[in-house]
Design a protein around this motif. Structure first.
Motif, PDB file in Angstrom:
ATOM      1  N   GLY A 243     -39.276 -35.714  13.571  1.00  0.00           N
ATOM      2  CA  GLY A 243     -40.709 -35.490  13.541  1.00  0.00           C
ATOM      3  C   GLY A 243     -41.428 -36.653  12.891  1.00  0.00           C
ATOM      4  N   ARG A 278     -40.036 -34.409  21.538  1.00  0.00           N
ATOM      5  CA  ARG A 278     -39.489 -33.600  20.448  1.00  0.00           C
ATOM      6  C   ARG A 278     -40.059 -33.992  19.088  1.00  0.00           C
ATOM      7  NH1 ARG A 278     -34.713 -34.048  23.681  1.00  0.00           N
ATOM      8  NH2 ARG A 278     -33.974 -35.837  22.475  1.00  0.00           N
ATOM      9  N   LEU A 279     -40.658 -35.159  18.989  1.00  0.00           N
ATOM     10  CA  LEU A 279     -41.258 -35.564  17.718  1.00  0.00           C
ATOM     11  C   LEU A 279     -42.583 -34.866  17.468  1.00  0.00           C
ATOM     12  CD1 LEU A 279     -40.605 -39.422  17.746  1.00  0.00           C
ATOM     13  CD2 LEU A 279     -39.191 -37.605  16.799  1.00  0.00           C
ATOM     14  N   GLY A 280     -43.122 -34.227  18.498  1.00  0.00           N
ATOM     15  CA  GLY A 280     -44.364 -33.498  18.310  1.00  0.00           C
ATOM     16  C   GLY A 280     -45.602 -34.368  18.324  1.00  0.00           C
TER      17      GLY A 280
END
Length: 443
Positions: A243, A278-280
């Motif tokens: 993240g 997926r890191l947002g």
């Protein structure tokens, strides 16, 4: 954005390492975070315990037009480890029939036109169709002519130019699948046109093919690590970033799987679309990332019980009509194990779920069909390397969505072969994207 002192680069493949090396050379402190235990990403290498040989997770060809790649390799001191042809030459195998494309010493694009027109295996109608397409191909020297092809597929473009099945089989399809890692029915014609413009239409030397004489780890991954660390940077493998910590329109830190937050003044994401999602933090509406699927490449390594020089008298060859599209004589390329032959299957989505034994058997059948000496030779060992996300799956739909380097966050840039609109997903595109991010950060 004020001049940064510390930059975090997420991803240790060609894009990330080329960016990090360029930044380190400009006096910035760089930290590279790579999720895998080794550098290289989708273009790395490892040691096969059974043979002790270095094996790449995918065989790569370089081209004379790879100017940014050669600039990167010069920076880390390994450009001399890529061996280039004097002139573009490609061996073709179809069953027991063998032909050679050998371009004469003429200016571009006449060198390629002359080479193809004299290629054995083509009929007169194939040669005539190429001559008819020559004016359209020459117009590709203008970037606007390439951009105009963005909305159609390679197959549709070839239909427009009246290209015969024979010419597609021997020239266009091998070139498209090798450079775009996608079927001609799906891949955008603009990307194949970009390959032609950059590699074949400007200078004859641009089309020369090159092979790394060492594994990819020794060619760029380990030298880049040493280069970065010698300039005060850090390279951390086995450190997945899960993240990014936000503060308004800026990134404050990269959060690792262990919960560590690594602060920096600027950040470069050099990972694939799915990993970025997926890191947002996204530079595109989240639902559009679903369109950036992956296209796999399978590499099949075979160790024959006889020197490959006696079986395959070439450095590499294109296979026409087989499941494997290219064969590489690793004995000649690397000077390694005498029996090592490597095969590449690009755009391998239909085979990715087959067992290793099935895939190896298909390739062995291909090899024995086109190399008669191999028919009486046993295979001591086989190894299938699956790079499931070798490239993004280029299509007419995804091409307008490629984001470029900038994001809505003032200190976060994107690098990678998938970000550069109008360019194929190649090593050169990845390095070009990495260097572009370094330029933007230090500008």
């Amino acid at each position: 954005m004020s001049p940064p002192r510390h930059v975090v680069v997420i991803g240790g493949g060609f894009a990330g390492l080329s960016c990090a090396v360029a930044l380190a050379d400009r006096g910035l402190r760089v930290t590279v975070l790579e999720a895998r235990r080794t550098l290289g990403g989708r273009a790395g290498s490892f040691v096969d315990e059974a043979t002790g040989e270095v094996v790449d997770n995918g065989q790569h060809l370089f081209m004379g037009c790879y100017r940014e790649t050669l600039k990167f390799l010069r920076a880390v001191g390994t450009d001399g480890l890529v061996r280039f042809q004097k002139r573009l030459t490609v061996d073709y195998l179809r069953g027991e029939f063998r032909a050679r494309l050998q371009c004469p010493p003429l200016p571009a694009p006449w060198h390629l036109l002359s080479g193809v027109l004299t290629l054995k295996g083509l009929h007169l109608r194939d040669r005539i169709s190429l001559l008819r397409a020559a004016p359209a191909l020459r117009r590709l020297r203008a970037p606007s002519a390439v951009a105009a092809l963005e909305g159609i597929s390679v197959s549709r473009w070839l239909d427009r130019m009246g290209q015969t099945e024979g010419l597609r089989r021997w020239l266009w399809h091998p070139l498209a699948i090798a450079t775009l890692n996608q079927s001609p029915e799906t891949a955008p014609a603009s990307l194949l046109a970009a390959v032609l413009r950059e590699g074949f239409l400007s200078r004859a030397d641009d089309s020369r093919l090159g092979l790394a004489t060492v594994g990819l780890g020794d060619l760029y991954a380990d030298p880049a690590r040493r280069h970065i660390e010698a300039r005060g940077g850090a390279v951390r493998c086995g450190t997945p970033v899960v993240g990014l910590a936000l503060s308004g329109d800026k990134i404050e830190g990269a959060i690792t799987r262990e919960g560590e937050s690594i602060a920096a003044d600027a950040f470069v994401s050099a990972v694939a679309p799915a990993a970025l999602a997926r890191l947002g933090v996204m530079g595109l509406p989240s639902e559009r990332y679903d369109l950036f699927s992956s296209s796999p490449i399978l590499s099949v390594n075979l160790w024959f019980e006889r020197p490959v020089s006696e079986i395959a008298p070439f450095d590499f060859a294109a296979v026409i009509g087989g499941r494997a599209q290219w064969l590489f004589n690793k004995e000649r390329i690397l000077g390694g194990h005498a029996g090592h032959l490597s095969a590449v299957i690009s755009a391998a989505g239909d085979l990715a779920e087959r067992t290793n034994e099935e895939i190896a058997r298909m390739v062995i059948e291909d090899v024995r069909a086109c190399l008669p000496v191999a028919r009486g030779v046993g295979v001591a060992r086989s190894m299938v390397v699956r790079e499931r996300s070798a490239t993004f799956a280029a299509s007419v739909q995804t091409e307008p969505l490629r984001p470029g380097p900038r994001t809505p966050y003032g200190n976060l840039l994107l690098a990678g072969d998938w970000t550069e609109r109008g360019m194929p997903a190649t090593i050169e595109t990845a390095v070009r994207a990495g260097h572009r991010c370094a330029d933007l950060i230090t500008r």
